[in-house]
Design an enzyme around this catalytic site. Structure first.
Site, mmCIF file in Angstrom:
data_model
loop_
_atom_site.group_PDB
_atom_site.id
_atom_site.type_symbol
_atom_site.label_atom_id
_atom_site.label_comp_id
_atom_site.label_asym_id
_atom_site.label_seq_id
_atom_site.Cartn_x
_atom_site.Cartn_y
_atom_site.Cartn_z
ATOM 1 N N ASP A 287 0.872 -1.160 0.000
ATOM 2 C CA ASP A 287 0.000 0.000 0.000
ATOM 3 C C ASP A 287 0.916 1.218 0.000
ATOM 4 O O ASP A 287 2.096 1.144 0.348
ATOM 5 C CB ASP A 287 -0.920 -0.015 1.220
ATOM 6 C CG ASP A 287 -2.196 0.784 0.989
ATOM 7 O OD1 ASP A 287 -2.195 1.674 0.109
ATOM 8 O OD2 ASP A 287 -3.180 0.537 1.692
ATOM 9 N N TRP A 288 0.383 2.363 -0.377
ATOM 10 C CA TRP A 288 1.207 3.541 -0.620
ATOM 11 C C TRP A 288 1.839 4.023 0.696
ATOM 12 O O TRP A 288 1.156 4.442 1.616
ATOM 13 C CB TRP A 288 0.369 4.619 -1.274
ATOM 14 C CG TRP A 288 0.374 4.584 -2.775
ATOM 15 C CD1 TRP A 288 0.546 5.658 -3.607
ATOM 16 C CD2 TRP A 288 0.220 3.451 -3.643
ATOM 17 N NE1 TRP A 288 0.507 5.252 -4.926
ATOM 18 C CE2 TRP A 288 0.320 3.902 -4.972
ATOM 19 C CE3 TRP A 288 0.032 2.086 -3.425
ATOM 20 C CZ2 TRP A 288 0.231 3.056 -6.076
ATOM 21 C CZ3 TRP A 288 -0.065 1.232 -4.527
ATOM 22 C CH2 TRP A 288 0.036 1.717 -5.822
#
EC number: 3.2.1.21
Length: 772
Positions: A287-288
């Site tokens: 995930d970012w």
């Protein structure tokens, strides 16, 4: 060899009763070993139908320099609106990869559709619709040059009733979520667009999802989901397994820690469970901003970092040189990435990455139109089946040529401004309102926003129908206690329940909306409440009000929000949605699963969320504790009625099947014998009403020593008035098994199983037994 988290019971013997502040833990060394190490990271094999893709990928990787390999392990900035971008290798004809949000349609661009959200797909209970929706969304992604959609979502599953991202997933049940994510993956990837199934795993709250700094500048780590092996397999891993079985090409690891090890560097999860047990052939992306370690995360099974990495880069080369990382691990990271690209034939006839994703829609750019007339029926049907009718007193619906329609509530009109869904916030504290007063709620907030081609608001659709019928319409969208015309034939009240990424909800209802409903119902004898809800919305304040004649949970239908509703209100379409969660009579009925866990006591810098309830969430918990819900999981009304009969159960082979599945080479999804069909169940359903309708027949299994009942089958069938249909369910070995943590296998139980078939988890008129 895989290592179990725990042979029996709960894995972490945390001192839950003595979390004293004076013993505050300040180092993560306290937790070492709670998530067992699994090394080395297994290389992709090309198992299943991946062989050709791996042959091409290995040939590609063999031509890369070390620097080129490293640049493919992390994202870079681009002049597009792609959420993430892998840079090209021009000399080898590789154009790069565009990744973009999200699972409900594209966000932040023009000429695309705003589709119904995950929770609406869950409410549809419709396999075929999930597949078609995925395929048409995939067409839009492809036309825009998006190689990978950042979705679908099956984590969160919905453990916490107030979870801020529950609306992005399908249901608070692993089986229903697994079926729908499987069909969604197949539909999306039929258009040669990769899926990034997220968030892996046990990402069940937004509170403390990311590290923060307290007032004294102490770092508070992400929350740890502390979960035993049995619960992991039977609940949270189940839909991810179905996604891998369906051919999912990418999984996104989550922000949270699992058993006190960050998910994106958790070797047990990535190396052990995903890549070994499930035979996953694709690649894992963060995930970012979810990378919290350098070489350790690569060795633990992480393949690609987004949106960029500050710790890999040349450090990967150094690690290989000094022996802390094998060169084969770097090659496998890139091979998995490129195998996905080849697996979906993105090397042939795929648009240029990000071609239809301008960095700013207000700047000069080429119009790339991704919408199509062929998608319209699926857009509308997805919106229609998003709606669940839960109350309909004395035939209040469908409407019967009303002369005067009065419309109330802040949710009835279109938002006054629309900026392609670019505004969102990734914070992780609980400060957001639980209602959205800026217009009708067609989608939730955060990266799951989409960019609709239009918004057909409820009031717009109501006025169009009123024009056709010669009806009059009055409205008041702002008053909490509006005046009501005495001659109103019907009062439609529109409220919502908002949720967004970055925040967990504060309550399952709000006093303002409840007051609006109560005030109108006090002055209108035919009050119909429409709730656009991004999650569970309780209604204890007005559900039993004599003048509230109908209640609709509409969920998040997307851009056709008004058109779909009016078709249902007037009987042009029949209600067929069913609840994908349990609605309690009181919020307190959810018990410890109402709210997210908070930092406290000795764990104030390392927040802990103990999944001590095991597999007992949502309807399983209500059944276990003997709590009567307001509306049961799977519940929903229709304009017709159905009668069930003639339940038949047959084993598909003679003899008693083995307790454990036969050994076999692992394919994507795991041991293929888990999906052997052992039992066939049939039942007859008759439409006893006066109109045609779709019924959702549901099959539940009571496994010995397990929950009272667990969903293990459903079939949505259209039955004409007065006609009958036979529904058929196939039960696989996995459907009938429990996870044996000692043996690290799915295990059939010796004894008597109960088989239930009916309308919802509490209305099951047919019951038989099955003995193994």
């Amino acid at each position: 060899m895989l290592t179990s988290w725990g042979k029996t019971g709960f894995v972490l013997a945390l001192a839950l009763g003595g979390r004293a502040a004076e013993n505050v833990i300040t180092s993560d060394t306290f937790f070492y070993g709670e998530s067992p190490p699994v090394y080395p990271s297994p290389e992709g094999t090309g198992a299943g139908d991946w062989a050709s893709a791996y042959t091409k990928a290995r040939a590609f990787v063999a031509q890369l320099s070390d620097d080129e390999k490293i640049q493919l392990t992390a994202g870079v900035s681009s002049n597009t609106a792609c959420s993430g971008f892998i840079q090209p290798i021009d000399r080898l004809g590789f154009p790069g990869i565009c990744m973009s949000d999200a699972g409900n349609g594209l966000r932040g661009t023009d000429y695309v559709n705003g589709w119904s959200s995950g929770i609406s797909v869950g409410a549809s209970w419709n396999r075929d619709l999930a597949h078609s929706r995925g395929a048409y969304m995939g067409q839009e992604y492809r036309k825009k040059g998006v190689n990978m959609i950042l979705g679908p979502v099956v984590g969160p599953l919905g453990r916490v009733a107030l979870g801020g991202r529950n609306w992005e997933g399908y249901a608070a049940d692993p089986y229903l979520s697994g079926v729908l994510v499987s069909e969604s993956v197949k539909g999306l990837q039929s258009q040669k667009v990769a899926t990034s199934v997220k968030h892996f795993i046990a990402n069940e709250q937004e509170t403390n999802r990311n590290p923060t700094t307290d007032s004294e500048r102490n770092v508070v780590q992400s929350v740890s989901s502390n979960i035993d092996d049995k619960t992991m397999h039977e609940l949270y891993l189940w839909p991810f397994q179905d996604a891998v079985l369906a051919g999912a090409t990418n999984l996104m690891c989550s922000y949270n820690r699992v058993n006190n090890s960050y998910a994106c560097q958790n070797s047990k999860l990535l190396n052990g469970v995903l890549k070994t047990e499930l035979g996953f052939q694709g690649y894992v992306v963060t995930d970012w901003g979810a990378q919290h370690a350098g070489i350790a995360s690569a060795n633990a099974g992480l393949d690609v970092v987004m949106p960029r990495s500050s710790t890999w880069n040349s450090n990967l080369t150094t690690a290989i040189a000094n022996g802390t990382m094998e060169a084969s691990r770097l090659d496998d990271m890139i091979t998995r990435l490129m195998a996905t690209w080849y697996y979906l034939d993105q090397d042939t006839e795929f648009p240029s990455p990000g071609v239809g994703m301008p960095s700013s829609p207000s700047a000069a750019h080429q119009a790339v139109i991704a919408t199509s007339p062929e998608a319209k029926p699926i857009l509308l049907q997805s919106a229609i089946e998003s709606h669940v009718l839960v109350k309909n007193t004395d035939g209040a619906l469908p409407l019967k040529s009303p002369k005067l329609i009065s419309v109330f509530g802040y949710d009835a009109y279109a938002p006054l401004t629309y900026d392609l869904g670019n505004n969102f916030d990734f914070s992780s504290t609980r400060v957001r309102s639980d209602l959205y007063k800026n217009g009708t709620l067609y989608v939730g907030g955060g990266s799951g926003l989409n960019s609709p081609a239009y918004i057909d608001a409820p009031i717009d659709a109501i006025k169009r129908r009123a024009y056709e019928d010669g009806s009059s319409v009055l409205w008041d969208f702002t008053s909490e206690n509006p005046s009501v015309d005495y001659t109103s034939d019907v009062c439609l009240v529109f409220i919502n329940a908002y949720a967004t990424e970055g925040y967990d909800r504060q309550a399952l209802s709000d006093t303002h909306s409840d007051s609006v409903v109560e005030n109108i119902a006090g002055n209108c004898s035919n009050t119909i409440v429409v709730v656009h809800n991004a999650g569970i919305r309780t209604a204890e304040a007005w559900v039993d009000h004599a003048n509230v004649t109908a209640i609709i949970y509409a969920h998040l239908p997307g851009q056709d929000i008004g058109r779909a509703l009016v078709r249902l209100l007037y009987g042009e379409s029949n209600f067929s949605g069913r609840l994908p969660y349990t609605v309690a009579k009181n919020s307190s009925d959810y018990g410890s699963l109402l709210e997210p866990s908070q930092p406290e006591g000795k764990y104030q810098y390392f927040p802990q969320s103990d999944f001590s309830e095991g597999v007992y969430i949502d309807y399983r918990a209500f059944d276990k504790d003997g709590i009567v819900p307001q509306y049961a999981f799977g519940y929903g009304l229709s304009y017709t009625t159905f009668e069930y009969s003639d339940l038949k159960i047959s084993k598909n082979s003679d003899g008693v099947p083995s307790i454990y599945p036969a050994k076999a080479s692992i394919l994507p999804g795991g041991n293929p014998h888990l999906f052997d069909e052992l039992v066939t169940v049939t039942a007859k359903i008759r439409n006893t009403g006066n109109v045609d309708g779709q019924e959702v027949a549901q099959l539940y299994v009571g496994i010995p020593d397990g929950p009272v009942r667990q969903l293990r089958g459903f079939d949505k069938v259209l039955i004409e008035s007065g006609s009958s249909a036979t529904v058929t369910f196939s039960l696989t070995r996995r459907d009938l098994s429990t996870w044996d943590a000692n043996a690290q296998e799915w295990s059939l139980q010796r004894g008597t199983y109960k088989i239930f078939v009916g309308r919802d988890s509490r209305d099951l008129p047919l019951e038989e037994t099955l003995v193994f």
